[in-house]
Design a protein around this motif. Structure first.
Motif, mmCIF file in Angstrom:
data_model
loop_
_atom_site.group_PDB
_atom_site.id
_atom_site.type_symbol
_atom_site.label_atom_id
_atom_site.label_comp_id
_atom_site.label_asym_id
_atom_site.label_seq_id
_atom_site.Cartn_x
_atom_site.Cartn_y
_atom_site.Cartn_z
ATOM 1 N N TYR A 118 24.374 32.909 65.753
ATOM 2 C CA TYR A 118 24.704 33.190 64.371
ATOM 3 C C TYR A 118 23.829 32.140 63.366
ATOM 4 O O TYR A 118 23.246 32.467 62.387
ATOM 5 N N TYR A 119 23.702 31.090 64.174
ATOM 6 C CA TYR A 119 23.016 29.922 63.392
ATOM 7 C C TYR A 119 21.713 30.398 63.126
ATOM 8 O O TYR A 119 21.075 29.923 62.149
ATOM 9 N N LYS A 120 21.021 30.766 64.154
ATOM 10 C CA LYS A 120 19.617 31.400 64.008
ATOM 11 C C LYS A 120 19.461 32.094 62.817
ATOM 12 O O LYS A 120 18.646 31.957 62.092
ATOM 13 N N ALA A 121 20.369 33.244 62.653
ATOM 14 C CA ALA A 121 20.097 34.090 61.563
ATOM 15 C C ALA A 121 20.469 33.375 60.318
ATOM 16 O O ALA A 121 19.861 33.675 59.315
ATOM 17 N N ILE A 122 21.329 32.538 60.375
ATOM 18 C CA ILE A 122 21.873 31.903 59.039
ATOM 19 C C ILE A 122 20.632 31.123 58.627
ATOM 20 O O ILE A 122 20.393 30.812 57.460
ATOM 21 N N ALA A 123 20.177 30.392 59.587
ATOM 22 C CA ALA A 123 19.168 29.172 59.068
ATOM 23 C C ALA A 123 17.918 29.953 58.585
ATOM 24 O O ALA A 123 17.338 29.442 57.796
ATOM 25 N N HIS A 124 17.467 31.239 59.304
ATOM 26 C CA HIS A 124 16.581 31.808 58.913
ATOM 27 C C HIS A 124 16.805 32.553 57.513
ATOM 28 O O HIS A 124 15.745 32.409 56.488
ATOM 29 N N TYR A 125 17.774 33.074 57.212
ATOM 30 C CA TYR A 125 18.209 33.295 55.963
ATOM 31 C C TYR A 125 18.111 32.359 54.973
ATOM 32 O O TYR A 125 17.680 32.438 53.685
ATOM 33 N N PHE B 161 32.318 40.503 46.812
ATOM 34 C CA PHE B 161 32.430 40.653 48.069
ATOM 35 C C PHE B 161 31.472 42.047 48.817
ATOM 36 O O PHE B 161 31.255 42.838 47.929
ATOM 37 N N PHE B 162 30.700 41.410 49.743
ATOM 38 C CA PHE B 162 29.876 42.617 50.404
ATOM 39 C C PHE B 162 29.960 42.722 51.794
ATOM 40 O O PHE B 162 30.439 41.820 52.677
ATOM 41 N N GLU B 163 30.151 43.975 52.214
ATOM 42 C CA GLU B 163 30.034 44.369 53.480
ATOM 43 C C GLU B 163 28.542 44.199 54.101
ATOM 44 O O GLU B 163 27.516 44.970 53.804
ATOM 45 N N SER B 164 28.384 43.118 55.009
ATOM 46 C CA SER B 164 26.968 43.051 55.420
ATOM 47 C C SER B 164 27.321 42.097 56.941
ATOM 48 O O SER B 164 28.082 41.261 56.873
ATOM 49 N N ASP B 165 26.427 42.283 57.651
ATOM 50 C CA ASP B 165 26.187 41.450 59.319
ATOM 51 C C ASP B 165 25.458 40.168 58.931
ATOM 52 O O ASP B 165 24.473 40.119 58.451
ATOM 53 N N MET B 166 26.090 39.177 59.252
ATOM 54 C CA MET B 166 25.498 37.878 59.280
ATOM 55 C C MET B 166 24.194 37.852 60.167
ATOM 56 O O MET B 166 23.116 36.977 59.705
ATOM 57 N N LEU B 167 24.001 38.650 61.149
ATOM 58 C CA LEU B 167 22.872 38.847 61.862
ATOM 59 C C LEU B 167 21.713 39.672 61.035
ATOM 60 O O LEU B 167 20.459 39.464 61.449
ATOM 61 N N ALA B 168 21.953 40.281 59.909
ATOM 62 C CA ALA B 168 21.202 40.821 59.238
ATOM 63 C C ALA B 168 21.739 41.044 57.705
ATOM 64 O O ALA B 168 22.197 42.197 56.992
ATOM 65 N N PRO B 169 21.819 39.757 57.188
ATOM 66 C CA PRO B 169 22.383 39.658 56.052
ATOM 67 C C PRO B 169 21.984 40.241 54.590
ATOM 68 O O PRO B 169 20.642 40.287 54.546
ATOM 69 N N GLN B 170 22.947 40.726 53.899
ATOM 70 C CA GLN B 170 22.529 41.309 52.521
ATOM 71 C C GLN B 170 23.838 40.355 51.632
ATOM 72 O O GLN B 170 24.868 40.198 52.332
ATOM 73 N N PRO B 171 23.486 40.213 50.513
ATOM 74 C CA PRO B 171 22.622 40.888 49.440
ATOM 75 C C PRO B 171 21.365 39.755 49.671
ATOM 76 O O PRO B 171 21.364 38.732 50.144
ATOM 77 N N SER B 172 20.286 40.422 49.053
ATOM 78 C CA SER B 172 18.994 39.531 48.995
ATOM 79 C C SER B 172 19.069 38.806 47.808
ATOM 80 O O SER B 172 19.009 39.479 46.562
ATOM 81 N N ALA B 173 19.078 37.470 47.707
ATOM 82 C CA ALA B 173 19.331 36.739 46.226
ATOM 83 C C ALA B 173 18.913 35.413 46.714
ATOM 84 O O ALA B 173 18.484 35.126 47.670
ATOM 85 N N CYS B 174 18.867 34.534 45.473
ATOM 86 C CA CYS B 174 18.650 33.152 45.640
ATOM 87 C C CYS B 174 20.040 32.409 45.336
ATOM 88 O O CYS B 174 20.708 32.731 44.692
#
Length: 281
Positions: free
Chosen positions: A221-228, A166-179
């Motif tokens: 939120y879909y914009k941020a999720i789709a970009h990520y 579990f990670f504390e992170s905002d969907m609008l600027a999501p972390q962690p950075s992974a594949c």
């Protein structure tokens, strides 16, 4: 207080405000989740004495339900995908429709060792259900709310699913950075203008932060999720979303504009537009 007396008190006190079929289902949940009496116990043990705390607890339950508080918050748990999850007002109550999203992912992804990300995990219900059902999946889950993450971590412990991270992170600027092989999200998608038409037990008690988006930007939120997802999904990786039925076409165009392929808009078991799925090229 005997079992039959508790049931009678619940019926007499709540029947003026709760429809009969719904009330019967509520009584069944109360007997099972508060007093550990299943339907067979209730049928066979009408004259059994409940614990000493029963009269006070029944009175509290009645008072809270009369204020339209959701039953799941009153009893402190909700059933989801065959498991019992702790819920508090810090998290959304898991819905049956979201179980269908989990089933869709399980059915379409039989491979082992998949890397999965649940964005906006809330109670952890999606992440934990997938971790338990997929073969040796590595599951990450993020949420912006520390209180929600505390509930999700408790659920992972209660359901013996220690592998979910579990990670504390905002969907609008999501972390962690992974594949990831799979990204899934049930983000806020109800417009504020829809709030007044909603049931009181939802709009007055469930966390607005997890429900609502501005009317001016319903796909926020879909914009941020789709970009990520376009940057973080492995080749052939999949994105799964729960969506507002009003914006199926808009979500489809958004996912396609982010370079995702095989975009599908999927109906739930009631015939309502409910999900979107896409694949990384």
């Amino acid at each position: 207080m005997k079992v039959k007396e508790a049931i009678q008190q619940l019926r007499e006190s709540l029947s003026p405000v709760i429809e009969a079929g719904e009330l019967q289902a509520m009584i069944r949940v109360i007997c099972e989740d508060v007093f550990n009496y299943d339907q067979v116990d209730v049928a066979l043990r009408q004259d059994h004495e409940l614990p000493d705390f029963a009269p006070e607890r029944i009175a509290e339950i009645i008072a809270r339900l009369k204020r339209h508080e959701p039953l799941q918050y009153v009893v402190g748990c909700a059933r989801f995908h065959g498991h019992r999850f702790k819920v508090t007002p810090a998290v959304l109550i898991p819905r049956p429709e979201t179980e269908q999203l989990v089933d869709l992912i399980i059915d379409e992804n039989p491979d082992a060792d998949l890397k999965v990300l649940d964005m906006g995990t809330g109670s952890g219900c999606i992440a934990i259900a997938l971790a338990r059902a997929l073969k040796f999946a590595q599951v990450d889950a993020l949420d912006v709310s520390r209180d929600a993450l505390a509930v999700a971590r408790q659920n992972a412990a209660l359901l013996k699913t220690p592998g979910v991270r579990f990670f504390e992170s905002d969907m609008l600027a999501p972390q962690p950075s992974a594949c990831y092989d799979i990204i899934v999200s049930n983000p806020p998608y109800i417009c504020w203008s829809e709030r007044e038409s909603m049931d009181r037990n939802v709009k007055d008690f469930e966390p607005g932060q997890a429900l609502f988006v501005p009317d001016s930007d319903p796909l926020l939120y879909y914009k941020a999720i789709a970009h990520y997802a376009s940057q973080s999904l492995e080749h052939g990786g999949k994105l799964y979303l729960e969506i507002n039925q009003r914006f199926g076409n808009e979500v489809k165009h958004l996912l396609e504009s982010c370079g995702l392929d095989d975009v599908r808009i999927i109906e739930d078991s009631f015939g309502h537009v409910r999900f979107a799925a896409a694949r990384q090229h």
